[in-house]
Design a protein around this motif. Structure first.
Motif, PDB file in Angstrom:
ATOM      1  N   ALA A 174      38.631  26.992  78.350  1.00  0.00           N
ATOM      2  CA  ALA A 174      38.149  27.345  77.011  1.00  0.00           C
ATOM      3  C   ALA A 174      37.268  28.591  77.025  1.00  0.00           C
ATOM      4  CB  ALA A 174      37.388  26.163  76.410  1.00  0.00           C
ATOM      5  N   ASP A 175      36.620  28.850  78.162  1.00  0.00           N
ATOM      6  CA  ASP A 175      35.697  29.978  78.248  1.00  0.00           C
ATOM      7  C   ASP A 175      36.356  31.282  78.684  1.00  0.00           C
ATOM      8  OD1 ASP A 175      33.703  28.190  77.623  1.00  0.00           O
ATOM      9  OD2 ASP A 175      33.231  27.754  79.719  1.00  0.00           O
ATOM     10  N   TYR A 176      37.674  31.281  78.845  1.00  0.00           N
ATOM     11  CA  TYR A 176      38.342  32.477  79.398  1.00  0.00           C
ATOM     12  C   TYR A 176      39.404  33.011  78.438  1.00  0.00           C
ATOM     13  CZ  TYR A 176      36.013  30.843  83.577  1.00  0.00           C
ATOM     14  OH  TYR A 176      35.049  30.438  84.469  1.00  0.00           O
ATOM     15  N   SER A 177      39.661  34.324  78.541  1.00  0.00           N
ATOM     16  CA  SER A 177      40.700  34.908  77.688  1.00  0.00           C
ATOM     17  C   SER A 177      42.085  34.749  78.296  1.00  0.00           C
ATOM     18  CB  SER A 177      40.416  36.395  77.449  1.00  0.00           C
ATOM     19  OG  SER A 177      40.456  37.113  78.683  1.00  0.00           O
ATOM     20  N   HIS A 178      42.127  34.683  79.635  1.00  0.00           N
ATOM     21  CA  HIS A 178      43.412  34.541  80.317  1.00  0.00           C
ATOM     22  C   HIS A 178      43.320  33.445  81.371  1.00  0.00           C
ATOM     23  CE1 HIS A 178      43.632  38.597  78.660  1.00  0.00           C
ATOM     24  NE2 HIS A 178      44.947  38.591  78.855  1.00  0.00           N
ATOM     25  N   ILE A 179      44.383  32.654  81.463  1.00  0.00           N
ATOM     26  CA  ILE A 179      44.462  31.634  82.513  1.00  0.00           C
ATOM     27  C   ILE A 179      45.741  31.900  83.291  1.00  0.00           C
ATOM     28  CG2 ILE A 179      44.643  29.162  82.993  1.00  0.00           C
ATOM     29  CD1 ILE A 179      43.235  28.789  80.189  1.00  0.00           C
ATOM     30  N   LEU A 180      45.592  32.144  84.586  1.00  0.00           N
ATOM     31  CA  LEU A 180      46.739  32.518  85.400  1.00  0.00           C
ATOM     32  C   LEU A 180      46.980  31.510  86.522  1.00  0.00           C
ATOM     33  CD1 LEU A 180      46.277  35.229  83.931  1.00  0.00           C
ATOM     34  CD2 LEU A 180      46.611  36.399  86.108  1.00  0.00           C
ATOM     35  N   ALA A 181      48.254  31.246  86.768  1.00  0.00           N
ATOM     36  CA  ALA A 181      48.622  30.406  87.911  1.00  0.00           C
ATOM     37  C   ALA A 181      49.856  31.023  88.546  1.00  0.00           C
ATOM     38  CB  ALA A 181      48.914  28.978  87.451  1.00  0.00           C
ATOM     39  N   ALA A 182      50.096  30.674  89.794  1.00  0.00           N
ATOM     40  CA  ALA A 182      51.311  31.164  90.452  1.00  0.00           C
ATOM     41  C   ALA A 182      52.522  30.443  89.875  1.00  0.00           C
ATOM     42  CB  ALA A 182      51.222  30.918  91.961  1.00  0.00           C
ATOM     43  N   ALA A 183      53.643  31.152  89.793  1.00  0.00           N
ATOM     44  CA  ALA A 183      54.879  30.532  89.300  1.00  0.00           C
ATOM     45  C   ALA A 183      55.548  29.753  90.435  1.00  0.00           C
ATOM     46  CB  ALA A 183      55.819  31.583  88.729  1.00  0.00           C
ATOM     47  N   THR A 184      54.803  28.793  90.951  1.00  0.00           N
ATOM     48  CA  THR A 184      55.313  27.881  91.979  1.00  0.00           C
ATOM     49  C   THR A 184      55.619  26.559  91.285  1.00  0.00           C
ATOM     50  OG1 THR A 184      53.055  27.166  92.319  1.00  0.00           O
ATOM     51  CG2 THR A 184      53.858  28.906  93.771  1.00  0.00           C
ATOM     52  N   THR A 185      56.102  25.575  92.028  1.00  0.00           N
ATOM     53  CA  THR A 185      56.379  24.295  91.351  1.00  0.00           C
ATOM     54  C   THR A 185      55.083  23.651  90.851  1.00  0.00           C
ATOM     55  OG1 THR A 185      56.536  23.238  93.534  1.00  0.00           O
ATOM     56  CG2 THR A 185      58.603  23.761  92.413  1.00  0.00           C
ATOM     57  N   THR A 186      53.948  23.980  91.452  1.00  0.00           N
ATOM     58  CA  THR A 186      52.675  23.456  90.943  1.00  0.00           C
ATOM     59  C   THR A 186      52.310  24.132  89.624  1.00  0.00           C
ATOM     60  OG1 THR A 186      51.917  23.149  93.208  1.00  0.00           O
ATOM     61  CG2 THR A 186      50.237  23.053  91.488  1.00  0.00           C
ATOM     62  N   GLY A 187      52.326  25.460  89.623  1.00  0.00           N
ATOM     63  CA  GLY A 187      51.967  26.212  88.414  1.00  0.00           C
ATOM     64  C   GLY A 187      52.906  25.924  87.253  1.00  0.00           C
ATOM     65  N   LYS A 188      54.211  25.884  87.552  1.00  0.00           N
ATOM     66  CA  LYS A 188      55.195  25.639  86.500  1.00  0.00           C
ATOM     67  C   LYS A 188      55.061  24.231  85.930  1.00  0.00           C
ATOM     68  CE  LYS A 188      58.776  28.617  88.475  1.00  0.00           C
ATOM     69  NZ  LYS A 188      60.052  28.569  89.228  1.00  0.00           N
TER      70      LYS A 188
END
Lengths: 309, 249
Positions: A82-96
């Motif tokens: 909620a406190d961030y403008s962007h949330i990024l994760a790797a496009a791995t099976t975890t992130g997806k």
């Protein structure tokens, strides 16, 4: 702008894909916070704190996060994010797995597998198995993004000195549980991050024949992959699949052995630096993307290659 | 139990994709369309669960143009009992689709929703996870094995390092990976029978959901082509090139 990067790890070590996600975060700009959620994952948090460009690490250490269950992780990310403008994760099976769930909880879109950052709202991503590249602009005030790790050069593992704070947000949805896992055990490097990858296709004939690829791979310190055709034929397990529906790789050297080169396979490897194709069919489409092509019977060429390395 | 199977109409798997000259998208005029391959696997899994006696009714649903009726008829020829088309010619995106599907879930109250892990056009891999979030259901994504038990489902998932098995309370969302099953072909008698199976057509307004796109496509381009390489005549030459020219080994 402020970016939250979700760390990929096995509770013991940080996965290299996260260093590429941090690189994408740097291109977006603003402070970078890394969220490490797991159980007994302090060592991972310490490792993340040393990565180049990271200003803060949040460590959420709880039983609920041990196995990265999407139901729990998505709620955690939606609250912390909620406190961030962007949330990024790797496009791995975890992130997806968790990123779309977290985005929907926040009522925002999710942008999948970006390959380029144009600006804070605009990104490029492959569509149609990489046969087209779309430039997309997201109007939501918060961007939830998965990043294709092979498209961004990893930041340095060392050099940073971020602070590590513990995050006491506990989210246990109580609707899912971990039963078990069977992880492929291999002394070879991980497919997604290997410098050299040797893949076999339907031309390998059967799973036992992959042995000749393993021999060459061990000499070169390479990972071994496979085309979907080889996986569908039951030669090798699916975690070896390179392609649109498998892993995306971009090593320095990619050797395609007995692979015809269906577009779905090319989607997973055409960003490799150097591509070698060995196939007995000179018309095989793989030769159109190969830097070096050898028309030969793989059962003669591969053992010969093995003897000459 | 009832199963809901959302499906998508996409460009056929074998069609070579061409980017439009004005870079507004991909040329879909006069191109063969079909059911997304992962959706076929979802339909097949639902049908197998019905054959095992676990499932009593299969409802297929699609959100898209009128022509998506073809894919719903295919789903019914494969074994779905009835279908719902939420007809729209607008650009639809995963969050909007998930909201529409949630409205259908609220009406139909399925115990299991099985859908493809991704569509081969936009390659998003989002809709199942978003639907699970909006309905509060657990999710078993990238499934290679699905076992329904009393009040729960065990799902084996294809993950990067191998396989992971999770147990989910029902109702739950499952998304399919390639190895879950091998879809059957529809038989001619079943294709004929499917024409008489019920199809309910609704509009997004009927569902009362906001499906406004959140993401705009600014431009679609053809990826940079790799420049043609060279053919080598022998393994010796290959090793020499890799060592001395490309310097990668």
């Amino acid at each position: 702008m402020s970016v939250l990067v979700y760390a990929e790890h096995d509770n013991a070590a940080l996965n290299k894909a996260t260093l590429s996600v941090i690189a994408a975060a740097k291109e977006i700009g603003g402070d970078i916070t890394v969220l490490v959620a797991g159980k007994g994952c302090n060592a991972v948090a310490e490792q993340a704190a040393k990565a180049e460009g990271v200003s803060k690490v949040l460590c959420a250490d709880n039983d609920a996060y041990e196995h990265q269950l999407a139901e729990n992780i998505a709620e955690l990310v939606a609250e912390v994010g909620a406190d961030y403008s962007h949330i990024l994760a790797a496009a791995t099976t975890t992130g997806k797995n968790f990123a779309p769930r977290a985005a929907a909880l926040m009522d925002v879109a999710q942008i999948s597998e970006i390959s380029e950052v144009v600006d804070g709202d605009t990104f490029k991503r492959p569509i149609y198995a990489g046969n087209a590249i779309a430039t997309v602009k997201c109007g939501d005030d918060k961007k939830v993004i998965t990043v294709r790790p092979t498209s961004f050069d990893a930041v340095a593992e060392e050099g940073g000195s971020a602070s590590v704070e513990s995050c006491d947000v506990v989210k246990d949805a109580g609707i899912s549980s971990f039963v078990g896992e069977e992880l492929a055990k291999s002394d070879r490097p991980e497919l997604a991050s290997a410098e050299i990858v040797i893949s076999g296709g339907r031309g390998m004939g059967n799973g036992d024949n992959f042995e000749i690829l393993y021999k060459v791979a061990d000499k070169l310190g390479a990972a071994v992959g496979a085309s979907r055709a080889a996986v569908d034929a039951g030669f090798v397990p699916n975690d070896m699949q390179v392609g649109q529906t498998g892993k995306i790789v971009a090593p320095n050297l990619y050797m395609a052995v007995g692979i015809s080169g269906a577009i779905q396979h090319l989607a997973g490897m055409k960003d490799s630096k150097v591509i070698v194709a060995i196939n007995k069919d000179e018309e095989a489409p793989i030769f159109q993307v190969a830097d070096y092509g050898l028309v030969a019977d793989l059962f003669e060429a591969v053992p010969e290659l093995d003897s000459k390395l | 139990m009832k199963v809901l199977v959302p499906i998508k109409r996409v460009i056929d798997y074998n069609v070579k994709v061409r980017v439009k000259a004005d870079h507004s998208g991909v040329d879909l005029a006069n191109v063969k369309m079909a059911m997304n391959p992962f959706c076929e696997i979802a339909v097949e899994e639902a049908v197998r669960l019905k054959e095992k006696g676990v499932v009593s009714e299969i409802v297929a649903v699609s959100i898209g143009p009128k022509a998506a009726q073809e894919q719903l008829r295919t789903a019914m020829a494969l074994g779905a009992d009835r279908s719902i088309l939420v007809e729209t010619d607008e650009d639809v995106q995963p969050l909007g689709i998930a909201k529409a599907l949630k409205a259908i879930v609220d009406e139909e109250k399925p115990e299991l929703v099985i859908l493809g892990k991704q569509a081969i056009d936009d390659d998003n891999n989002q809709t199942g996870q978003m639907l699970a979030a909006l309905t509060g259901m657990p999710q078993g994504t990238f499934a290679s094995e699905v076992n329904v038990e009393e009040g729960k489902v065990k799902v084996t998932r294809e993950i990067d390092g191998g396989l992971q098995t999770v147990e989910l309370k029902l109702p739950a969302v499952v998304t399919t990976d390639l190895r879950l099953n091998e879809p059957r072909y529809a038989s001619l008698p079943n294709i004929m029978k499917a024409k008489k199976k019920p199809m309910d057509v609704k509009s997004p307004a009927d569902l009362g959901v906001d499906m406004t796109p959140r993401v705009t496509i600014e431009k679609v381009e053809t990826p940079a082509e790799r420049k043609a390489g060279v053919m080598v005549g022998s393994v010796d030459e290959l090793v020499d090139k890799l060592k001395n020219e490309a310097k990668v080994i």
